[in-house]
Scaffold this active site. Sequence first.
Site, PDB file in Angstrom:
ATOM      1  N   SER A 143       0.869  -1.184   0.000  1.00  0.00           N
ATOM      2  CA  SER A 143       0.000   0.000   0.000  1.00  0.00           C
ATOM      3  C   SER A 143       0.899   1.225   0.000  1.00  0.00           C
ATOM      4  O   SER A 143       2.076   1.139   0.386  1.00  0.00           O
ATOM      5  CB  SER A 143      -0.844  -0.008   1.277  1.00  0.00           C
ATOM      6  OG  SER A 143      -1.434   1.250   1.505  1.00  0.00           O
ATOM      7  N   TYR A 156      -2.603  -0.950  10.445  1.00  0.00           N
ATOM      8  CA  TYR A 156      -2.467  -1.107   8.990  1.00  0.00           C
ATOM      9  C   TYR A 156      -1.114  -0.564   8.510  1.00  0.00           C
ATOM     10  O   TYR A 156      -0.401  -1.224   7.751  1.00  0.00           O
ATOM     11  CB  TYR A 156      -3.617  -0.359   8.312  1.00  0.00           C
ATOM     12  CG  TYR A 156      -3.761  -0.600   6.823  1.00  0.00           C
ATOM     13  CD1 TYR A 156      -4.467  -1.694   6.343  1.00  0.00           C
ATOM     14  CD2 TYR A 156      -3.197   0.279   5.898  1.00  0.00           C
ATOM     15  CE1 TYR A 156      -4.621  -1.911   4.982  1.00  0.00           C
ATOM     16  CE2 TYR A 156      -3.344   0.077   4.532  1.00  0.00           C
ATOM     17  CZ  TYR A 156      -4.060  -1.019   4.075  1.00  0.00           C
ATOM     18  OH  TYR A 156      -4.203  -1.217   2.726  1.00  0.00           O
TER      19      TYR A 156
HETATM   20  P1  NAD Z   1     -11.403  -6.412  -0.311  1.00  0.00           P
HETATM   21  O1  NAD Z   1     -12.087  -6.221   0.992  1.00  0.00           O
HETATM   22  O2  NAD Z   1     -12.144  -6.140  -1.570  1.00  0.00           O
HETATM   23  O3  NAD Z   1     -10.841  -7.905  -0.394  1.00  0.00           O
HETATM   24  C1  NAD Z   1     -10.192  -8.507   0.695  1.00  0.00           C
HETATM   25  C2  NAD Z   1     -10.016  -9.982   0.408  1.00  0.00           C
HETATM   26  O4  NAD Z   1      -9.377 -10.586   1.554  1.00  0.00           O
HETATM   27  C3  NAD Z   1     -11.332 -10.738   0.211  1.00  0.00           C
HETATM   28  O5  NAD Z   1     -11.149 -11.752  -0.750  1.00  0.00           O
HETATM   29  C4  NAD Z   1     -11.580 -11.356   1.586  1.00  0.00           C
HETATM   30  O6  NAD Z   1     -12.389 -12.509   1.558  1.00  0.00           O
HETATM   31  C5  NAD Z   1     -10.155 -11.703   1.987  1.00  0.00           C
HETATM   32  N1  NAD Z   1      -9.994 -11.884   3.427  1.00  0.00           N
HETATM   33  C6  NAD Z   1     -10.372 -11.050   4.434  1.00  0.00           C
HETATM   34  N2  NAD Z   1     -10.073 -11.613   5.622  1.00  0.00           N
HETATM   35  C7  NAD Z   1      -9.504 -12.817   5.356  1.00  0.00           C
HETATM   36  C8  NAD Z   1      -8.982 -13.854   6.168  1.00  0.00           C
HETATM   37  N3  NAD Z   1      -8.989 -13.772   7.501  1.00  0.00           N
HETATM   38  N4  NAD Z   1      -8.475 -14.957   5.551  1.00  0.00           N
HETATM   39  C9  NAD Z   1      -8.476 -15.051   4.201  1.00  0.00           C
HETATM   40  N5  NAD Z   1      -8.939 -14.091   3.389  1.00  0.00           N
HETATM   41  C10 NAD Z   1      -9.449 -13.001   3.962  1.00  0.00           C
HETATM   42  O7  NAD Z   1     -10.067  -5.562  -0.202  1.00  0.00           O
HETATM   43  P2  NAD Z   1      -9.103  -4.869  -1.296  1.00  0.00           P
HETATM   44  O8  NAD Z   1      -9.323  -3.411  -1.245  1.00  0.00           O
HETATM   45  O9  NAD Z   1      -9.176  -5.574  -2.603  1.00  0.00           O
HETATM   46  O10 NAD Z   1      -7.694  -5.120  -0.591  1.00  0.00           O
HETATM   47  C11 NAD Z   1      -6.815  -6.139  -0.989  1.00  0.00           C
HETATM   48  C12 NAD Z   1      -5.418  -5.784  -0.541  1.00  0.00           C
HETATM   49  O11 NAD Z   1      -5.027  -4.543  -1.136  1.00  0.00           O
HETATM   50  C13 NAD Z   1      -5.273  -5.588   0.979  1.00  0.00           C
HETATM   51  O12 NAD Z   1      -4.041  -6.126   1.419  1.00  0.00           O
HETATM   52  C14 NAD Z   1      -5.261  -4.078   1.134  1.00  0.00           C
HETATM   53  O13 NAD Z   1      -4.587  -3.672   2.281  1.00  0.00           O
HETATM   54  C15 NAD Z   1      -4.538  -3.677  -0.135  1.00  0.00           C
HETATM   55  N6  NAD Z   1      -4.751  -2.297  -0.549  1.00  0.00           N
HETATM   56  C16 NAD Z   1      -6.011  -1.846  -0.801  1.00  0.00           C
HETATM   57  C17 NAD Z   1      -6.171  -0.523  -1.187  1.00  0.00           C
HETATM   58  C18 NAD Z   1      -7.516   0.049  -1.482  1.00  0.00           C
HETATM   59  O14 NAD Z   1      -7.611   1.283  -1.559  1.00  0.00           O
HETATM   60  N7  NAD Z   1      -8.549  -0.752  -1.653  1.00  0.00           N
HETATM   61  C19 NAD Z   1      -5.056   0.316  -1.316  1.00  0.00           C
HETATM   62  C20 NAD Z   1      -3.802  -0.186  -1.050  1.00  0.00           C
HETATM   63  C21 NAD Z   1      -3.668  -1.496  -0.672  1.00  0.00           C
END
Ligand code: NAD
Length: 261
Positions: A143, A156
């Site tokens: 991130s 985080y």
């Molecule tokens: P999201 O909520 O759409 O997806 C999260 C995924 O993780 C889902 O498939 C969920 O089922 C799974 N998950 C949650 N808890 C779990 C557990 N205990 N065991 C197994 N799987 C689990 O989130 P996203 O926005 O797609 O985020 C994905 C990654 O990207 C994360 O690491 C997040 O920190 C990172 N990220 C997101 C953003 C953003 O703005 N959305 C920005 C930077 C980084």
Amino acid sequence: MLHRGKTALVTGSTSGIGKAIAEALAAEGADIVLNGLVEPGEDEKLVADFESRFGVKVGFSGANLTDPEAIEGLIGYATRDFGGVDILVNNAGVQHVAPVEDFPVAKWDLIISLNLSAAFHTTRMTMAGMKEKGWGRIVNTASAHALVASPYKAAYVAAKHGIAGLTKVVALEGAEHGVRCNAICPGYVHTPLVDAQITDTARARGISEEEVKRDVLLAAQPTKQFVTAEQVAAMAVFLTSPSGDQVNGALMQMDGGWAAH
Ligand code: NAD
């Protein structure tokens, strides 16, 4: 196709960024092991959808990645049914927003175990197989918060800075064995995770959701645009491609210039 005959395990691939990365790797011919927490029956639908769209072998594990034994089960499944993991994408993650003095201890423990320790476990369990094959690619969804901080996100930001360190160590250890490890550092991507965060931040700061989007999230992102999950997925494909072969231990900024501040 780049990845015909290879297997990619993408954690947290039932939604958002992970799903987009799994789709992009499947489009390059990789067999895919999906993972995430879903309602009963959703996994079968997801697998059938991937199989019909991409014509690759697709499996699913609902392993809860906060549990190292469940991770062992997930890697065991990928090894038995898919012949091992060639491309590991550590992507599953959650967020919680609260001032540090009120930060719930259980949320701290959850975020450190899922956003950081799970990547350590999957990496330690797949590294030997990658070294043995002389080829492996590890992509960590970090991130912008692996590089800079924001208030109210103690767990985080700590976990994502931790992932940045893990990425560099693994990159050095794999370098002479054909293994590459990099992190992608997106700014805000409009996914279900961010939707939840908009609600939480509005509550924590006592402002409206529209104000959170405008004045909090995109205020930090100089382009004033969300990153798309597809853009992040395209970066993951690049990092696993021959063109990315000399990119190792990198923290790839995709944040519209946020971390340039
Ligand atoms: P999201 O909520 O759409 O997806 C999260 C995924 O993780 C889902 O498939 C969920 O089922 C799974 N998950 C949650 N808890 C779990 C557990 N205990 N065991 C197994 N799987 C689990 O989130 P996203 O926005 O797609 O985020 C994905 C990654 O990207 C994360 O690491 C997040 O920190 C990172 N990220 C997101 C953003 C953003 O703005 N959305 C920005 C930077 C980084």
